[in-house]
Design a protein around this motif. Structure first.
Motif, PDB file in Angstrom:
ATOM      1  N   ALA A  84     -20.721   8.543  81.721  1.00  0.00           N
ATOM      2  CA  ALA A  84     -21.045   6.711  81.984  1.00  0.00           C
ATOM      3  C   ALA A  84     -19.658   6.165  81.928  1.00  0.00           C
ATOM      4  CB  ALA A  84     -21.975   6.313  80.870  1.00  0.00           C
ATOM      5  N   ILE A  85     -18.696   6.600  81.476  1.00  0.00           N
ATOM      6  CA  ILE A  85     -17.473   5.670  81.311  1.00  0.00           C
ATOM      7  C   ILE A  85     -16.755   6.118  82.660  1.00  0.00           C
ATOM      8  CG2 ILE A  85     -15.027   5.656  80.484  1.00  0.00           C
ATOM      9  CD1 ILE A  85     -16.764   6.241  77.553  1.00  0.00           C
ATOM     10  N   HIS A  86     -16.872   7.322  83.088  1.00  0.00           N
ATOM     11  CA  HIS A  86     -16.418   7.945  84.543  1.00  0.00           C
ATOM     12  C   HIS A  86     -16.879   6.854  85.509  1.00  0.00           C
ATOM     13  CE1 HIS A  86     -15.430  12.010  82.645  1.00  0.00           C
ATOM     14  NE2 HIS A  86     -14.525  11.225  82.161  1.00  0.00           N
ATOM     15  N   GLU A  87     -18.329   6.669  85.111  1.00  0.00           N
ATOM     16  CA  GLU A  87     -18.950   5.926  86.442  1.00  0.00           C
ATOM     17  C   GLU A  87     -18.545   4.670  86.365  1.00  0.00           C
ATOM     18  OE1 GLU A  87     -21.713   6.557  88.711  1.00  0.00           O
ATOM     19  OE2 GLU A  87     -20.688   8.482  88.284  1.00  0.00           O
ATOM     20  N   ARG A  88     -17.708   3.875  85.396  1.00  0.00           N
ATOM     21  CA  ARG A  88     -17.183   2.559  85.364  1.00  0.00           C
ATOM     22  C   ARG A  88     -15.644   2.656  85.849  1.00  0.00           C
ATOM     23  NH1 ARG A  88     -19.832  -1.886  83.899  1.00  0.00           N
ATOM     24  NH2 ARG A  88     -21.825  -1.292  83.311  1.00  0.00           N
ATOM     25  N   GLY A  89     -15.171   3.684  86.390  1.00  0.00           N
ATOM     26  CA  GLY A  89     -13.907   3.768  86.768  1.00  0.00           C
ATOM     27  C   GLY A  89     -12.863   3.948  85.795  1.00  0.00           C
ATOM     28  N   GLU A  90     -13.162   4.452  84.608  1.00  0.00           N
ATOM     29  CA  GLU A  90     -12.230   4.835  83.649  1.00  0.00           C
ATOM     30  C   GLU A  90     -11.951   6.237  83.239  1.00  0.00           C
ATOM     31  OE1 GLU A  90      -9.649   2.903  82.051  1.00  0.00           O
ATOM     32  OE2 GLU A  90     -10.218   0.943  83.130  1.00  0.00           O
ATOM     33  N   ASN A  91     -11.069   6.820  82.958  1.00  0.00           N
ATOM     34  CA  ASN A  91     -10.936   8.062  82.386  1.00  0.00           C
ATOM     35  C   ASN A  91     -11.247   8.121  80.853  1.00  0.00           C
ATOM     36  OD1 ASN A  91      -9.593   9.290  84.808  1.00  0.00           O
ATOM     37  ND2 ASN A  91      -7.616   8.328  84.231  1.00  0.00           N
ATOM     38  N   ALA A  92     -12.136   9.155  80.901  1.00  0.00           N
ATOM     39  CA  ALA A  92     -12.606   9.486  79.361  1.00  0.00           C
ATOM     40  C   ALA A  92     -12.518  11.034  79.316  1.00  0.00           C
ATOM     41  CB  ALA A  92     -13.815   8.660  79.024  1.00  0.00           C
ATOM     42  N   LYS A 123      -2.350  13.112  72.527  1.00  0.00           N
ATOM     43  CA  LYS A 123      -2.112  13.644  74.040  1.00  0.00           C
ATOM     44  C   LYS A 123      -2.675  13.070  75.131  1.00  0.00           C
ATOM     45  CE  LYS A 123      -0.653  18.035  74.359  1.00  0.00           C
ATOM     46  NZ  LYS A 123      -0.684  19.205  74.473  1.00  0.00           N
ATOM     47  N   ALA A 124      -3.927  12.911  74.948  1.00  0.00           N
ATOM     48  CA  ALA A 124      -5.108  12.358  75.598  1.00  0.00           C
ATOM     49  C   ALA A 124      -4.767  10.888  75.673  1.00  0.00           C
ATOM     50  CB  ALA A 124      -6.633  12.580  75.244  1.00  0.00           C
ATOM     51  N   LEU A 125      -4.533  10.271  74.718  1.00  0.00           N
ATOM     52  CA  LEU A 125      -4.180   8.659  74.708  1.00  0.00           C
ATOM     53  C   LEU A 125      -2.951   8.367  75.456  1.00  0.00           C
ATOM     54  CD1 LEU A 125      -5.021   7.942  70.786  1.00  0.00           C
ATOM     55  CD2 LEU A 125      -6.324   7.087  72.854  1.00  0.00           C
ATOM     56  N   ARG A 126      -1.995   9.298  75.456  1.00  0.00           N
ATOM     57  CA  ARG A 126      -0.663   8.782  76.068  1.00  0.00           C
ATOM     58  C   ARG A 126      -1.056   9.204  77.604  1.00  0.00           C
ATOM     59  NH1 ARG A 126       1.525  11.982  71.866  1.00  0.00           N
ATOM     60  NH2 ARG A 126       1.418  13.790  73.027  1.00  0.00           N
ATOM     61  N   ARG A 127      -2.080   9.871  77.791  1.00  0.00           N
ATOM     62  CA  ARG A 127      -2.357   9.965  79.370  1.00  0.00           C
ATOM     63  C   ARG A 127      -3.260   8.822  79.763  1.00  0.00           C
ATOM     64  NH1 ARG A 127      -3.265  15.624  78.411  1.00  0.00           N
ATOM     65  NH2 ARG A 127      -5.452  15.309  78.385  1.00  0.00           N
ATOM     66  N   GLY A 128      -3.400   7.858  78.896  1.00  0.00           N
ATOM     67  CA  GLY A 128      -4.543   6.608  79.260  1.00  0.00           C
ATOM     68  C   GLY A 128      -5.864   6.817  79.370  1.00  0.00           C
ATOM     69  N   HIS A 129      -6.284   8.188  78.376  1.00  0.00           N
ATOM     70  CA  HIS A 129      -7.690   8.342  78.608  1.00  0.00           C
ATOM     71  C   HIS A 129      -8.319   7.487  77.285  1.00  0.00           C
ATOM     72  CE1 HIS A 129      -6.509  11.591  81.150  1.00  0.00           C
ATOM     73  NE2 HIS A 129      -7.802  11.885  81.390  1.00  0.00           N
ATOM     74  N   ILE A 130      -9.571   7.320  77.453  1.00  0.00           N
ATOM     75  CA  ILE A 130     -10.558   6.984  76.159  1.00  0.00           C
ATOM     76  C   ILE A 130     -11.033   8.341  75.752  1.00  0.00           C
ATOM     77  CG2 ILE A 130     -12.644   5.809  75.615  1.00  0.00           C
ATOM     78  CD1 ILE A 130     -12.367   4.046  78.089  1.00  0.00           C
ATOM     79  N   VAL A 131     -10.782   8.522  74.407  1.00  0.00           N
ATOM     80  CA  VAL A 131     -11.259   9.565  73.775  1.00  0.00           C
ATOM     81  C   VAL A 131     -12.347   9.416  73.057  1.00  0.00           C
ATOM     82  CG1 VAL A 131     -10.546  11.330  71.986  1.00  0.00           C
ATOM     83  CG2 VAL A 131      -8.713  10.260  73.474  1.00  0.00           C
ATOM     84  N   ILE A 132     -13.539  10.488  73.464  1.00  0.00           N
ATOM     85  CA  ILE A 132     -14.741  10.218  72.664  1.00  0.00           C
ATOM     86  C   ILE A 132     -14.912  11.649  71.878  1.00  0.00           C
ATOM     87  CG2 ILE A 132     -17.328  10.310  73.230  1.00  0.00           C
ATOM     88  CD1 ILE A 132     -15.574   8.037  74.679  1.00  0.00           C
ATOM     89  N   VAL A 133     -15.124  11.211  70.521  1.00  0.00           N
ATOM     90  CA  VAL A 133     -15.250  12.407  69.507  1.00  0.00           C
ATOM     91  C   VAL A 133     -16.468  12.627  69.008  1.00  0.00           C
ATOM     92  CG1 VAL A 133     -14.174  13.317  67.435  1.00  0.00           C
ATOM     93  CG2 VAL A 133     -12.767  12.050  68.964  1.00  0.00           C
ATOM     94  N   ALA A 134     -16.965  13.783  68.888  1.00  0.00           N
ATOM     95  CA  ALA A 134     -18.352  13.942  68.215  1.00  0.00           C
ATOM     96  C   ALA A 134     -18.311  13.866  66.631  1.00  0.00           C
ATOM     97  CB  ALA A 134     -18.817  15.452  68.458  1.00  0.00           C
ATOM     98  N   GLY A 135     -18.986  12.648  66.235  1.00  0.00           N
ATOM     99  CA  GLY A 135     -18.847  12.305  64.907  1.00  0.00           C
ATOM    100  C   GLY A 135     -19.683  13.629  63.871  1.00  0.00           C
ATOM    101  N   PHE A 136     -19.763  13.329  62.778  1.00  0.00           N
ATOM    102  CA  PHE A 136     -20.405  14.566  61.834  1.00  0.00           C
ATOM    103  C   PHE A 136     -20.231  15.817  61.510  1.00  0.00           C
ATOM    104  CE2 PHE A 136     -24.787  16.478  61.931  1.00  0.00           C
ATOM    105  CZ  PHE A 136     -25.110  16.097  60.533  1.00  0.00           C
ATOM    106  N   GLN A 137     -19.219  16.297  62.374  1.00  0.00           N
ATOM    107  CA  GLN A 137     -18.706  17.655  62.308  1.00  0.00           C
ATOM    108  C   GLN A 137     -17.300  18.053  62.368  1.00  0.00           C
ATOM    109  OE1 GLN A 137     -18.763  19.043  66.913  1.00  0.00           O
ATOM    110  NE2 GLN A 137     -20.699  18.058  66.187  1.00  0.00           N
ATOM    111  N   GLY A 138     -17.112  19.201  61.849  1.00  0.00           N
ATOM    112  CA  GLY A 138     -15.665  19.753  61.729  1.00  0.00           C
ATOM    113  C   GLY A 138     -15.760  21.283  61.765  1.00  0.00           C
ATOM    114  N   LYS A 139     -14.627  21.878  61.342  1.00  0.00           N
ATOM    115  CA  LYS A 139     -14.570  23.319  61.038  1.00  0.00           C
ATOM    116  C   LYS A 139     -13.828  23.640  59.762  1.00  0.00           C
ATOM    117  CE  LYS A 139     -10.464  24.028  63.970  1.00  0.00           C
ATOM    118  NZ  LYS A 139      -9.886  24.825  65.114  1.00  0.00           N
ATOM    119  N   THR A 140     -14.119  24.782  59.171  1.00  0.00           N
ATOM    120  CA  THR A 140     -13.187  25.281  58.191  1.00  0.00           C
ATOM    121  C   THR A 140     -12.167  25.914  58.584  1.00  0.00           C
ATOM    122  OG1 THR A 140     -14.224  27.624  58.194  1.00  0.00           O
ATOM    123  CG2 THR A 140     -15.484  25.787  57.107  1.00  0.00           C
ATOM    124  N   GLU A 141     -11.244  26.344  57.811  1.00  0.00           N
ATOM    125  CA  GLU A 141      -9.942  27.120  58.036  1.00  0.00           C
ATOM    126  C   GLU A 141     -10.250  28.346  58.855  1.00  0.00           C
ATOM    127  OE1 GLU A 141      -7.813  26.817  54.551  1.00  0.00           O
ATOM    128  OE2 GLU A 141      -6.887  24.891  54.891  1.00  0.00           O
TER     129      GLU A 141
END
Length: 406
Positions: A84-92, A123-141
Protein backbone atom coordinates in the motif's frame (compact mmCIF):
# COMPACT_ATOMS: atom_id res chain seq x y z
CA UNK A 1 15.66 14.18 10.53
CA UNK A 2 13.79 12.54 13.41
CA UNK A 3 13.33 8.80 13.71
CA UNK A 4 9.83 7.79 14.81
CA UNK A 5 8.56 4.29 15.59
CA UNK A 6 4.86 3.79 14.91
CA UNK A 7 2.77 0.75 15.82
CA UNK A 8 -0.60 -0.15 14.31
CA UNK A 9 -2.88 -2.70 16.01
CA UNK A 10 -4.98 -5.36 14.33
CA UNK A 11 -8.15 -3.26 14.20
CA UNK A 12 -6.22 -0.47 12.45
CA UNK A 13 -5.30 -2.81 9.57
CA UNK A 14 -8.39 -5.02 9.66
CA UNK A 15 -9.18 -4.70 5.94
CA UNK A 16 -7.85 -3.25 2.68
CA UNK A 17 -9.53 0.14 3.19
CA UNK A 18 -7.97 0.58 6.64
CA UNK A 19 -4.57 -0.58 5.41
CA UNK A 20 -4.72 2.16 2.73
CA UNK A 21 -5.62 4.78 5.36
CA UNK A 22 -2.70 3.68 7.53
CA UNK A 23 -0.40 3.83 4.50
CA UNK A 24 -1.57 7.40 3.80
CA UNK A 25 -0.76 8.46 7.38
CA UNK A 26 2.67 6.81 7.25
CA UNK A 27 3.55 8.48 3.95
CA UNK A 28 2.45 11.87 5.29
CA UNK A 29 4.72 11.43 8.33
CA UNK A 30 7.60 10.38 6.08
CA UNK A 31 7.14 13.44 3.83
CA UNK A 32 7.30 15.72 6.85
CA UNK A 33 10.99 14.83 6.97
CA UNK A 34 10.96 11.86 9.35
CA UNK A 35 12.54 8.42 9.19
CA UNK A 36 10.02 5.71 10.01
CA UNK A 37 9.99 2.22 11.47
CA UNK A 38 6.45 0.82 11.56
CA UNK A 39 5.41 -2.18 13.65
CA UNK A 40 2.21 -3.96 12.63
CA UNK A 41 -0.06 -6.53 14.28
CA UNK A 42 -2.00 -9.27 12.46
CA UNK A 43 -5.11 -8.18 10.58
CA UNK A 44 -8.27 -7.79 12.68
CA UNK A 45 -9.13 -10.98 14.55
CA UNK A 46 -6.58 -13.14 12.72
CA UNK A 47 -4.73 -14.21 15.89
CA UNK A 48 -7.98 -15.24 17.61
CA UNK A 49 -9.04 -17.16 14.50
CA UNK A 50 -5.71 -19.00 14.35
CA UNK A 51 -5.96 -19.91 18.05
CA UNK A 52 -9.51 -21.21 17.49
CA UNK A 53 -8.30 -23.26 14.53
CA UNK A 54 -5.52 -24.77 16.62
CA UNK A 55 -8.04 -25.73 19.33
CA UNK A 56 -10.04 -27.62 16.71
CA UNK A 57 -7.15 -29.94 16.01
CA UNK A 58 -5.61 -30.12 19.49
CA UNK A 59 -7.02 -29.59 23.00
CA UNK A 60 -3.56 -28.68 24.30
CA UNK A 61 -1.48 -27.40 21.36
CA UNK A 62 2.30 -27.63 21.58
CA UNK A 63 3.84 -24.22 22.35
CA UNK A 64 6.44 -24.35 19.58
CA UNK A 65 3.85 -25.20 16.94
CA UNK A 66 1.52 -22.47 18.22
CA UNK A 67 4.29 -19.95 17.66
CA UNK A 68 4.89 -21.28 14.15
CA UNK A 69 1.18 -20.80 13.46
CA UNK A 70 0.56 -17.44 15.14
CA UNK A 71 3.64 -15.75 13.64
CA UNK A 72 2.08 -16.08 10.17
CA UNK A 73 -0.58 -13.45 10.94
CA UNK A 74 1.83 -10.52 11.11
CA UNK A 75 3.69 -11.67 8.01
CA UNK A 76 0.51 -11.07 6.00
CA UNK A 77 -0.09 -7.58 7.41
CA UNK A 78 3.48 -6.26 6.94
CA UNK A 79 3.55 -7.35 3.29
CA UNK A 80 0.17 -5.78 2.51
CA UNK A 81 1.08 -2.51 4.23
CA UNK A 82 4.36 -2.31 2.32
CA UNK A 83 2.43 -2.80 -0.93
CA UNK A 84 0.00 0.00 0.00
CA UNK A 85 2.92 2.36 0.70
CA UNK A 86 4.49 1.48 -2.66
CA UNK A 87 1.21 2.52 -4.31
CA UNK A 88 1.67 5.98 -2.78
CA UNK A 89 5.08 6.38 -4.32
CA UNK A 90 7.32 5.69 -1.32
CA UNK A 91 9.84 2.93 -0.82
CA UNK A 92 9.01 0.45 1.92
CA UNK A 93 10.41 -2.92 2.93
CA UNK A 94 8.75 -5.48 5.20
CA UNK A 95 10.52 -7.79 7.64
CA UNK A 96 9.50 -10.48 10.10
CA UNK A 97 10.73 -10.25 13.69
CA UNK A 98 13.42 -12.92 13.13
CA UNK A 99 14.62 -11.15 9.95
CA UNK A 100 15.40 -7.94 11.88
CA UNK A 101 17.25 -9.83 14.61
CA UNK A 102 14.77 -9.79 17.52
CA UNK A 103 16.28 -12.42 19.83
CA UNK A 104 14.16 -13.87 22.64
CA UNK A 105 14.38 -16.48 25.36
CA UNK A 106 12.95 -19.97 24.78
CA UNK A 107 9.53 -19.60 26.45
CA UNK A 108 7.14 -20.26 23.59
CA UNK A 109 3.90 -18.19 23.36
CA UNK A 110 5.15 -15.58 25.87
CA UNK A 111 8.84 -15.07 25.15
CA UNK A 112 10.90 -12.13 26.43
CA UNK A 113 13.16 -10.06 24.21
CA UNK A 114 16.87 -10.51 25.03
CA UNK A 115 18.48 -8.47 22.26
CA UNK A 116 17.79 -6.72 18.95
CA UNK A 117 20.33 -6.50 16.13
CA UNK A 118 19.21 -3.39 14.24
CA UNK A 119 21.82 -3.59 11.45
CA UNK A 120 19.31 -4.62 8.79
CA UNK A 121 16.85 -1.90 9.83
CA UNK A 122 19.57 0.76 9.86
CA UNK A 123 20.71 -0.24 6.39
CA UNK A 124 17.17 0.06 5.00
CA UNK A 125 16.68 3.45 6.72
CA UNK A 126 19.92 4.76 5.20
CA UNK A 127 18.55 3.85 1.78
CA UNK A 128 15.48 6.00 2.53
CA UNK A 129 13.06 3.10 3.01
CA UNK A 130 10.12 3.01 5.39
CA UNK A 131 10.78 -0.13 7.43
CA UNK A 132 7.75 -2.32 8.25
CA UNK A 133 8.35 -4.87 11.03
CA UNK A 134 6.08 -7.73 12.10
CA UNK A 135 5.22 -7.23 15.76
CA UNK A 136 4.69 -9.91 18.41
CA UNK A 137 7.47 -12.24 17.22
CA UNK A 138 11.16 -13.06 17.34
CA UNK A 139 13.50 -16.02 17.38
CA UNK A 140 15.68 -17.84 19.87
CA UNK A 141 19.44 -18.08 19.55
CA UNK A 142 18.85 -21.52 18.01
CA UNK A 143 16.60 -20.03 15.30
CA UNK A 144 13.27 -21.19 16.75
CA UNK A 145 10.35 -18.81 16.06
CA UNK A 146 8.75 -17.37 19.22
CA UNK A 147 5.88 -15.02 20.03
CA UNK A 148 5.76 -12.46 22.84
CA UNK A 149 2.26 -13.03 24.20
CA UNK A 150 -0.94 -11.14 23.53
CA UNK A 151 -0.31 -7.46 22.89
CA UNK A 152 3.32 -8.25 22.11
CA UNK A 153 3.40 -5.85 19.14
CA UNK A 154 3.43 -2.97 21.65
CA UNK A 155 6.53 -4.53 23.20
CA UNK A 156 8.18 -4.89 19.78
CA UNK A 157 7.54 -1.20 19.02
CA UNK A 158 8.82 0.21 22.31
CA UNK A 159 11.86 -2.09 22.31
CA UNK A 160 12.74 -0.96 18.78
CA UNK A 161 12.25 2.70 19.76
CA UNK A 162 14.67 2.23 22.63
CA UNK A 163 17.27 0.32 20.62
CA UNK A 164 17.11 2.71 17.63
CA UNK A 165 17.10 5.78 19.94
CA UNK A 166 13.90 7.04 18.31
CA UNK A 167 12.39 10.42 19.13
CA UNK A 168 9.21 8.70 20.35
CA UNK A 169 7.00 5.66 19.95
CA UNK A 170 3.47 6.23 18.62
CA UNK A 171 0.91 3.50 19.36
CA UNK A 172 -2.02 3.74 16.94
CA UNK A 173 -5.20 1.90 17.85
CA UNK A 174 -8.99 2.07 17.49
CA UNK A 175 -9.38 4.42 20.48
CA UNK A 176 -8.21 8.02 20.69
CA UNK A 177 -6.22 7.70 23.90
CA UNK A 178 -6.34 6.23 27.40
CA UNK A 179 -9.49 6.78 29.42
CA UNK A 180 -10.04 6.83 33.17
CA UNK A 181 -12.27 3.78 32.73
CA UNK A 182 -13.33 1.61 29.81
CA UNK A 183 -15.80 3.82 27.85
CA UNK A 184 -17.78 0.70 26.94
CA UNK A 185 -18.51 0.18 30.66
CA UNK A 186 -18.60 3.85 31.67
CA UNK A 187 -19.73 6.02 28.71
CA UNK A 188 -18.99 9.26 30.62
CA UNK A 189 -15.33 8.33 31.24
CA UNK A 190 -12.81 11.07 30.42
CA UNK A 191 -9.66 10.75 28.34
CA UNK A 192 -6.32 11.48 30.01
CA UNK A 193 -3.99 13.83 28.13
CA UNK A 194 -0.98 12.57 30.09
CA UNK A 195 -0.35 9.61 32.40
CA UNK A 196 2.77 8.35 34.17
CA UNK A 197 4.57 5.12 33.33
CA UNK A 198 3.77 3.76 36.79
CA UNK A 199 0.05 4.48 36.50
CA UNK A 200 -0.40 2.95 33.06
CA UNK A 201 1.82 0.02 34.05
CA UNK A 202 -0.55 -0.73 36.91
CA UNK A 203 -3.64 -0.16 34.75
CA UNK A 204 -2.30 -2.43 31.99
CA UNK A 205 -1.41 -5.18 34.46
CA UNK A 206 -4.81 -4.83 36.13
CA UNK A 207 -6.96 -5.31 33.04
CA UNK A 208 -6.92 -2.07 31.03
CA UNK A 209 -6.49 -3.24 27.44
CA UNK A 210 -4.87 -0.20 25.80
CA UNK A 211 -1.21 -1.12 26.33
CA UNK A 212 0.90 -4.24 26.90
CA UNK A 213 2.39 -4.02 30.42
CA UNK A 214 5.84 -5.26 29.37
CA UNK A 215 6.04 -2.50 26.74
CA UNK A 216 5.46 0.09 29.48
CA UNK A 217 8.21 -1.48 31.59
CA UNK A 218 10.66 -0.98 28.73
CA UNK A 219 9.39 2.56 28.12
CA UNK A 220 9.84 3.47 31.78
CA UNK A 221 13.28 1.86 32.11
CA UNK A 222 14.68 3.72 29.10
CA UNK A 223 12.47 6.84 29.23
CA UNK A 224 10.84 6.33 25.81
CA UNK A 225 7.98 8.84 25.28
CA UNK A 226 4.91 6.85 24.20
CA UNK A 227 1.87 8.41 22.53
CA UNK A 228 -1.43 6.51 22.26
CA UNK A 229 -3.36 7.80 19.24
CA UNK A 230 -6.34 6.96 17.00
CA UNK A 231 -5.28 5.33 13.73
CA UNK A 232 -8.19 6.69 11.68
CA UNK A 233 -8.78 10.16 13.19
CA UNK A 234 -6.45 13.12 13.73
CA UNK A 235 -7.30 13.94 17.34
CA UNK A 236 -5.09 14.48 20.42
CA UNK A 237 -4.17 11.27 22.22
CA UNK A 238 -2.49 10.40 25.51
CA UNK A 239 1.20 10.84 26.35
CA UNK A 240 2.80 8.26 28.64
CA UNK A 241 5.80 9.82 30.35
CA UNK A 242 7.67 10.33 33.62
CA UNK A 243 5.74 11.17 36.77
CA UNK A 244 5.72 14.86 37.62
CA UNK A 245 4.53 16.91 40.60
CA UNK A 246 1.34 18.06 38.85
CA UNK A 247 0.17 14.44 38.47
CA UNK A 248 -0.10 14.09 42.26
CA UNK A 249 -3.02 16.55 42.24
CA UNK A 250 -5.13 13.79 40.67
CA UNK A 251 -5.75 11.23 43.41
CA UNK A 252 -7.23 8.50 41.19
CA UNK A 253 -6.25 8.40 37.53
CA UNK A 254 -8.19 5.34 36.42
CA UNK A 255 -10.31 2.32 37.23
CA UNK A 256 -9.59 -1.06 35.59
CA UNK A 257 -11.47 -4.35 35.36
CA UNK A 258 -9.86 -7.77 34.85
CA UNK A 259 -12.17 -10.65 33.91
CA UNK A 260 -9.50 -13.16 32.90
CA UNK A 261 -8.38 -14.45 36.31
CA UNK A 262 -9.39 -17.37 38.51
CA UNK A 263 -8.96 -17.92 42.26
CA UNK A 264 -7.30 -21.07 43.57
CA UNK A 265 -7.54 -21.95 47.27
CA UNK A 266 -5.53 -24.61 49.12
CA UNK A 267 -7.27 -25.57 52.37
CA UNK A 268 -5.70 -26.71 55.63
CA UNK A 269 -2.07 -26.06 54.67
CA UNK A 270 0.41 -27.01 57.44
CA UNK A 271 1.45 -23.79 59.21
CA UNK A 272 5.20 -24.31 58.99
CA UNK A 273 8.12 -22.25 57.65
CA UNK A 274 8.92 -23.02 54.01
CA UNK A 275 5.54 -24.49 53.05
CA UNK A 276 4.44 -21.45 51.04
CA UNK A 277 7.83 -21.42 49.34
CA UNK A 278 7.30 -25.03 48.19
CA UNK A 279 3.87 -24.21 46.76
CA UNK A 280 4.96 -21.21 44.74
CA UNK A 281 8.25 -22.80 43.68
CA UNK A 282 6.23 -25.53 41.94
CA UNK A 283 4.12 -22.90 40.18
CA UNK A 284 7.25 -21.03 39.14
CA UNK A 285 8.64 -24.24 37.62
CA UNK A 286 5.45 -24.48 35.55
CA UNK A 287 5.99 -20.82 34.46
CA UNK A 288 2.66 -19.75 36.03
CA UNK A 289 2.18 -16.06 36.79
CA UNK A 290 0.70 -15.41 40.24
CA UNK A 291 -1.18 -12.21 40.98
CA UNK A 292 -2.85 -11.72 44.38
CA UNK A 293 -2.02 -13.95 47.37
CA UNK A 294 -3.83 -14.17 50.70
CA UNK A 295 -3.00 -16.46 53.63
CA UNK A 296 -5.72 -16.94 56.21
CA UNK A 297 -4.00 -17.94 59.46
CA UNK A 298 -6.22 -19.49 62.14
CA UNK A 299 -5.76 -20.60 65.73
CA UNK A 300 -5.02 -24.15 64.56
CA UNK A 301 -1.74 -25.50 63.17
CA UNK A 302 -3.05 -25.06 59.62
CA UNK A 303 -3.87 -22.19 57.28
CA UNK A 304 -5.69 -21.56 53.98
CA UNK A 305 -3.88 -19.95 51.04
CA UNK A 306 -5.72 -18.28 48.15
CA UNK A 307 -4.16 -16.78 45.03
CA UNK A 308 -5.18 -15.75 41.53
CA UNK A 309 -3.86 -16.91 38.16
CA UNK A 310 -4.87 -16.23 34.57
CA UNK A 311 -7.64 -18.51 33.34
CA UNK A 312 -5.66 -19.51 30.26
CA UNK A 313 -2.99 -20.99 32.57
CA UNK A 314 -5.38 -23.07 34.70
CA UNK A 315 -4.76 -26.24 32.67
CA UNK A 316 -1.13 -26.12 33.86
CA UNK A 317 -1.65 -24.46 37.23
CA UNK A 318 -4.21 -26.83 38.74
CA UNK A 319 -2.24 -30.08 38.23
CA UNK A 320 0.85 -28.40 39.74
CA UNK A 321 -1.14 -27.10 42.73
CA UNK A 322 -2.85 -30.45 43.38
CA UNK A 323 0.48 -32.29 43.22
CA UNK A 324 2.21 -29.96 45.68
CA UNK A 325 -0.87 -29.90 47.97
CA UNK A 326 -0.64 -33.69 48.24
CA UNK A 327 3.09 -33.49 49.01
CA UNK A 328 2.67 -31.02 51.85
CA UNK A 329 -0.39 -32.73 53.34
CA UNK A 330 -3.02 -30.08 52.54
CA UNK A 331 -6.64 -31.25 52.58
CA UNK A 332 -8.29 -29.79 49.49
CA UNK A 333 -7.85 -27.55 46.44
CA UNK A 334 -10.69 -25.48 44.99
CA UNK A 335 -10.91 -23.23 41.95
CA UNK A 336 -13.34 -20.36 41.34
CA UNK A 337 -13.39 -19.01 37.78
CA UNK A 338 -16.34 -16.70 38.43
CA UNK A 339 -14.38 -13.74 39.78
CA UNK A 340 -13.53 -10.22 38.60
CA UNK A 341 -10.77 -7.91 39.80
CA UNK A 342 -11.51 -4.19 40.00
CA UNK A 343 -8.64 -1.78 40.66
CA UNK A 344 -8.09 1.94 41.21
CA UNK A 345 -4.77 3.55 40.30
CA UNK A 346 -3.24 6.98 40.87
CA UNK A 347 0.13 8.46 41.84
CA UNK A 348 -1.83 10.89 44.03
CA UNK A 349 -2.56 8.03 46.46
CA UNK A 350 0.97 8.47 47.81
CA UNK A 351 0.07 11.82 49.35
CA UNK A 352 -3.68 11.45 50.08
CA UNK A 353 -5.28 9.40 52.86
CA UNK A 354 -8.68 7.72 52.98
CA UNK A 355 -8.65 6.33 49.44
CA UNK A 356 -9.18 2.71 50.53
CA UNK A 357 -12.10 3.76 52.73
CA UNK A 358 -13.78 5.49 49.78
CA UNK A 359 -13.27 2.43 47.54
CA UNK A 360 -14.75 0.06 50.13
CA UNK A 361 -17.64 2.45 50.84
CA UNK A 362 -18.48 2.69 47.14
CA UNK A 363 -18.68 -1.11 46.89
CA UNK A 364 -20.65 -1.38 50.12
CA UNK A 365 -23.30 1.04 48.81
CA UNK A 366 -23.88 -1.38 45.91
CA UNK A 367 -23.81 -4.39 48.27
CA UNK A 368 -20.74 -5.79 46.51
CA UNK A 369 -18.77 -8.18 48.73
CA UNK A 370 -14.95 -8.13 48.61
CA UNK A 371 -13.21 -11.54 48.50
CA UNK A 372 -9.56 -10.44 48.30
CA UNK A 373 -7.70 -7.12 48.66
CA UNK A 374 -4.27 -6.13 47.39
CA UNK A 375 -2.58 -2.73 47.66
CA UNK A 376 0.55 -0.92 46.56
CA UNK A 377 1.74 2.67 46.83
CA UNK A 378 -0.45 3.72 43.87
CA UNK A 379 -3.02 0.91 43.58
CA UNK A 380 -5.90 -0.81 45.37
CA UNK A 381 -7.33 -4.04 43.89
CA UNK A 382 -10.39 -5.96 45.03
CA UNK A 383 -11.58 -9.38 43.89
CA UNK A 384 -15.37 -9.55 43.67
CA UNK A 385 -17.97 -11.97 42.33
CA UNK A 386 -17.84 -12.24 38.54
CA UNK A 387 -21.37 -10.92 38.19
CA UNK A 388 -20.49 -7.72 40.10
CA UNK A 389 -17.31 -6.53 38.36
CA UNK A 390 -18.87 -4.05 35.94
CA UNK A 391 -21.08 -2.59 38.68
CA UNK A 392 -18.00 -2.21 40.88
CA UNK A 393 -16.16 -0.22 38.19
CA UNK A 394 -19.11 2.14 37.74
CA UNK A 395 -19.55 2.60 41.49
CA UNK A 396 -15.89 3.51 42.05
CA UNK A 397 -15.80 5.75 38.98
CA UNK A 398 -18.81 7.65 40.33
CA UNK A 399 -17.41 7.80 43.90
CA UNK A 400 -14.23 9.54 42.71
CA UNK A 401 -16.08 11.83 40.27
CA UNK A 402 -14.01 10.79 37.26
CA UNK A 403 -16.69 11.47 34.62
CA UNK A 404 -16.79 14.19 31.96
CA UNK A 405 -19.19 16.38 33.93
CA UNK A 406 -16.63 16.61 36.74
Amino acid sequence: MALIVQKYGGSSVANAARIKKVAKRIVQTKRQGNSLVVVVSALGDTTDELIALARQVSQNPNGREMDMLLATGEQVSVALLAMAIHERGENAVSFTGPQVGIITDRFHTKARILDINTERIQKALRRGHIVIVAGFQGKTETEEITTLGRGGSDLTAVALAKTLKAKCCEIYTDVDGIYRADPRLVPEARKMSVVSYDEILELAALGAKVMHSRSIEVGKKYDVPIYVLHSQRNVPGTLITKENKKMEDTVVSGVALAEDEAKITIFHVPDKPGVAAKIFAELAKANINIDMIIQNKTQTLATDISFTVFKNELSRALPAVRAVAKKIGARQVSCDQNIDKVSVVGVGMKSHSGIAAKVFAALAKKKINIQMISTSEIKISCVVDGSKGKDAVRAIHREFRLGKKN
